[in-house]
Design a protein around this motif. Structure first.
Motif, PDB file in Angstrom:
ATOM      1  N   SER A  51       0.858  -1.193   0.000  1.00 15.88           N
ATOM      2  CA  SER A  51       0.000   0.000   0.000  1.00 15.88           C
ATOM      3  C   SER A  51       0.891   1.239   0.000  1.00 15.88           C
ATOM      4  CB  SER A  51      -0.924   0.001   1.217  1.00 15.88           C
ATOM      5  OG  SER A  51      -0.159   0.038   2.413  1.00 15.88           O
ATOM      6  N   GLY A  52       0.253   2.378  -0.258  1.00 13.17           N
ATOM      7  CA  GLY A  52       0.976   3.645  -0.244  1.00 13.17           C
ATOM      8  C   GLY A  52       1.630   4.010  -1.552  1.00 13.17           C
ATOM      9  N   ALA A  53       1.164   3.438  -2.657  1.00 15.38           N
ATOM     10  CA  ALA A  53       1.743   3.790  -3.958  1.00 15.38           C
ATOM     11  C   ALA A  53       1.433   5.251  -4.275  1.00 15.38           C
ATOM     12  CB  ALA A  53       1.189   2.891  -5.054  1.00 15.38           C
ATOM     13  N   THR A  57       1.640   6.034 -10.269  1.00 12.76           N
ATOM     14  CA  THR A  57       2.011   4.627 -10.379  1.00 12.76           C
ATOM     15  C   THR A  57       1.207   3.988 -11.508  1.00 12.76           C
ATOM     16  OG1 THR A  57       2.515   4.451  -8.016  1.00 12.76           O
ATOM     17  CG2 THR A  57       2.040   2.398  -9.194  1.00 12.76           C
ATOM     18  N   LYS A  58       1.924   3.356 -12.428  1.00 10.63           N
ATOM     19  CA  LYS A  58       1.266   2.688 -13.553  1.00 10.63           C
ATOM     20  C   LYS A  58       1.431   1.173 -13.523  1.00 10.63           C
ATOM     21  CE  LYS A  58       1.535   6.680 -16.611  1.00 10.63           C
ATOM     22  NZ  LYS A  58       2.116   7.206 -17.854  1.00 10.63           N
ATOM     23  N   SER A  59       2.411   0.682 -12.751  1.00 13.91           N
ATOM     24  CA  SER A  59       2.603  -0.764 -12.614  1.00 13.91           C
ATOM     25  C   SER A  59       3.530  -1.032 -11.436  1.00 13.91           C
ATOM     26  CB  SER A  59       3.182  -1.382 -13.890  1.00 13.91           C
ATOM     27  OG  SER A  59       4.527  -0.983 -14.083  1.00 13.91           O
ATOM     28  N   PHE A  60       3.645  -2.326 -11.104  1.00 12.98           N
ATOM     29  CA  PHE A  60       4.535  -2.759 -10.026  1.00 12.98           C
ATOM     30  C   PHE A  60       5.435  -3.874 -10.511  1.00 12.98           C
ATOM     31  CE2 PHE A  60       0.739  -1.218  -7.797  1.00 12.98           C
ATOM     32  CZ  PHE A  60       1.312  -0.347  -6.864  1.00 12.98           C
ATOM     33  N   ILE A  83       2.687  -5.721 -13.226  1.00 17.04           N
ATOM     34  CA  ILE A  83       1.525  -5.894 -12.352  1.00 17.04           C
ATOM     35  C   ILE A  83       0.735  -4.594 -12.427  1.00 17.04           C
ATOM     36  CG2 ILE A  83       0.742  -6.257  -9.982  1.00 17.04           C
ATOM     37  CD1 ILE A  83       3.466  -7.756  -9.534  1.00 17.04           C
ATOM     38  N   PRO A  84      -0.542  -4.647 -12.783  1.00 23.09           N
ATOM     39  CA  PRO A  84      -1.329  -3.415 -12.943  1.00 23.09           C
ATOM     40  C   PRO A  84      -1.368  -2.570 -11.672  1.00 23.09           C
ATOM     41  CG  PRO A  84      -2.490  -5.298 -13.883  1.00 23.09           C
ATOM     42  CD  PRO A  84      -1.314  -5.850 -13.127  1.00 23.09           C
ATOM     43  N   ALA A  85      -1.457  -1.270 -11.841  1.00 22.06           N
ATOM     44  CA  ALA A  85      -1.412  -0.312 -10.728  1.00 22.06           C
ATOM     45  C   ALA A  85      -2.521  -0.520  -9.716  1.00 22.06           C
ATOM     46  CB  ALA A  85      -1.457   1.115 -11.268  1.00 22.06           C
ATOM     47  N   GLU A  86      -3.650  -1.068 -10.121  1.00 20.98           N
ATOM     48  CA  GLU A  86      -4.753  -1.261  -9.172  1.00 20.98           C
ATOM     49  C   GLU A  86      -4.583  -2.513  -8.314  1.00 20.98           C
ATOM     50  OE1 GLU A  86      -5.971  -3.071 -13.120  1.00 20.98           O
ATOM     51  OE2 GLU A  86      -5.102  -1.166 -12.514  1.00 20.98           O
ATOM     52  N   VAL A  87      -3.607  -3.356  -8.616  1.00 23.53           N
ATOM     53  CA  VAL A  87      -3.358  -4.575  -7.850  1.00 23.53           C
ATOM     54  C   VAL A  87      -2.506  -4.226  -6.631  1.00 23.53           C
ATOM     55  CG1 VAL A  87      -2.246  -6.851  -7.918  1.00 23.53           C
ATOM     56  CG2 VAL A  87      -3.574  -6.044  -9.886  1.00 23.53           C
ATOM     57  N   THR A  88      -2.879  -4.762  -5.478  1.00 24.01           N
ATOM     58  CA  THR A  88      -2.145  -4.460  -4.242  1.00 24.01           C
ATOM     59  C   THR A  88      -1.758  -5.712  -3.469  1.00 24.01           C
ATOM     60  OG1 THR A  88      -4.210  -4.184  -3.022  1.00 24.01           O
ATOM     61  CG2 THR A  88      -3.207  -2.188  -3.972  1.00 24.01           C
ATOM     62  N   PRO A  98      -2.133 -11.352 -12.243  1.00 29.19           N
ATOM     63  CA  PRO A  98      -3.178 -10.400 -12.632  1.00 29.19           C
ATOM     64  C   PRO A  98      -2.859  -9.652 -13.922  1.00 29.19           C
ATOM     65  CG  PRO A  98      -1.834  -9.510 -10.855  1.00 29.19           C
ATOM     66  CD  PRO A  98      -1.378 -10.918 -11.068  1.00 29.19           C
ATOM     67  N   GLY A  99      -3.911  -9.363 -14.684  1.00 35.29           N
ATOM     68  CA  GLY A  99      -3.774  -8.530 -15.881  1.00 35.29           C
ATOM     69  C   GLY A  99      -2.719  -9.051 -16.837  1.00 35.29           C
ATOM     70  N   THR A 100      -1.821  -8.158 -17.235  1.00 35.90           N
ATOM     71  CA  THR A 100      -0.771  -8.501 -18.200  1.00 35.90           C
ATOM     72  C   THR A 100       0.556  -8.837 -17.521  1.00 35.90           C
ATOM     73  OG1 THR A 100      -0.219  -6.165 -18.428  1.00 35.90           O
ATOM     74  CG2 THR A 100      -1.803  -7.077 -20.018  1.00 35.90           C
ATOM     75  N   ALA A 101       0.521  -9.046 -16.204  1.00 35.51           N
ATOM     76  CA  ALA A 101       1.755  -9.374 -15.472  1.00 35.51           C
ATOM     77  C   ALA A 101       2.368 -10.667 -15.992  1.00 35.51           C
ATOM     78  CB  ALA A 101       1.454  -9.483 -13.978  1.00 35.51           C
TER      79      ALA A 101
END
Length: 172
Positions: A51-53, A57-60, A83-88, A98-101
């Motif tokens: 948390s705290g991005a 932030t567009k990806s991880f 990893i998409p930015a909305e994934v935590t 998740p997503g395109t990770a």
């Protein structure tokens, strides 16, 4: 506790937690390596939550690195990019990303999590990290499935806008 990221440019901190890991604590048996013959090892990735991005932030990128492995360059155990930015979070033993990770091939050239395998009689520190990037995909940097974790790390460094780490201990 020092991390392999300490010599890199400072970025804001992400909060990184896990139901399977604690900073400074020893790894649980599932996070040791069956592939490398560690008794009880399962090569099972730990659960991770962050948390705290920061805004932008567009990806991880999630990674596990052992700077004390008996090589001149340490050992990369796992890296997941895009990893998409909305994934935590990632669940323990994650199989479907998740997503395109996608998973970068580690230093054993396997696109999977490889658990700890410190040589008998040694204690190694394993750096579990999540980095927030200002790009949506490492492919924007020309990287593909043949890139190594070290090469990905080198190329994403200017795009890292926050980082969280857990340093866990492996011993045999």
């Amino acid at each position: 506790m020092s991390t392999p990221f300490d010599h890199l440019p400072h970025v804001p901190a992400l909060t990184l937690t896990s139901s399977d890991l604690a900073d400074g604590a020893e790894l649980a048996p599932p996070q040791y390596s069956a592939m490398f013959g560690v008794p009880g090892g399962e090569d099972r990735s730990p659960q991770l939550t962050w948390s705290g991005a920061p805004q932008g932030t567009k990806s991880f990128v999630v990674s596990v690195y052992d700077p004390q492995a008996p090589t001149p360059s340490g050992f990369w155990h796992w890296m997941v990019v895009d990893i998409p930015a909305e994934v935590t979070q990632l669940d323990a033993g994650v199989q479907v990303l998740p997503g395109t990770a996608w998973t970068v091939k580690n230093d054993a050239r396997a696109a999977q999590f490889i658990g700890a395998a410190p040589p008998p009689g040694t204690v190694d520190q394993y750096a579990f990290a999540v980095q927030a990037l200002d790009i949506a995909s490492v492919k924007e940097l020309g990287l593909d499935t043949e890139a190594t974790p070290a090469f990905v790390s080198f190329n994403v460094l200017p795009h890292v806008i926050a980082r969280g780490t857990i340093i866990a201990v492996g011993r045999r």
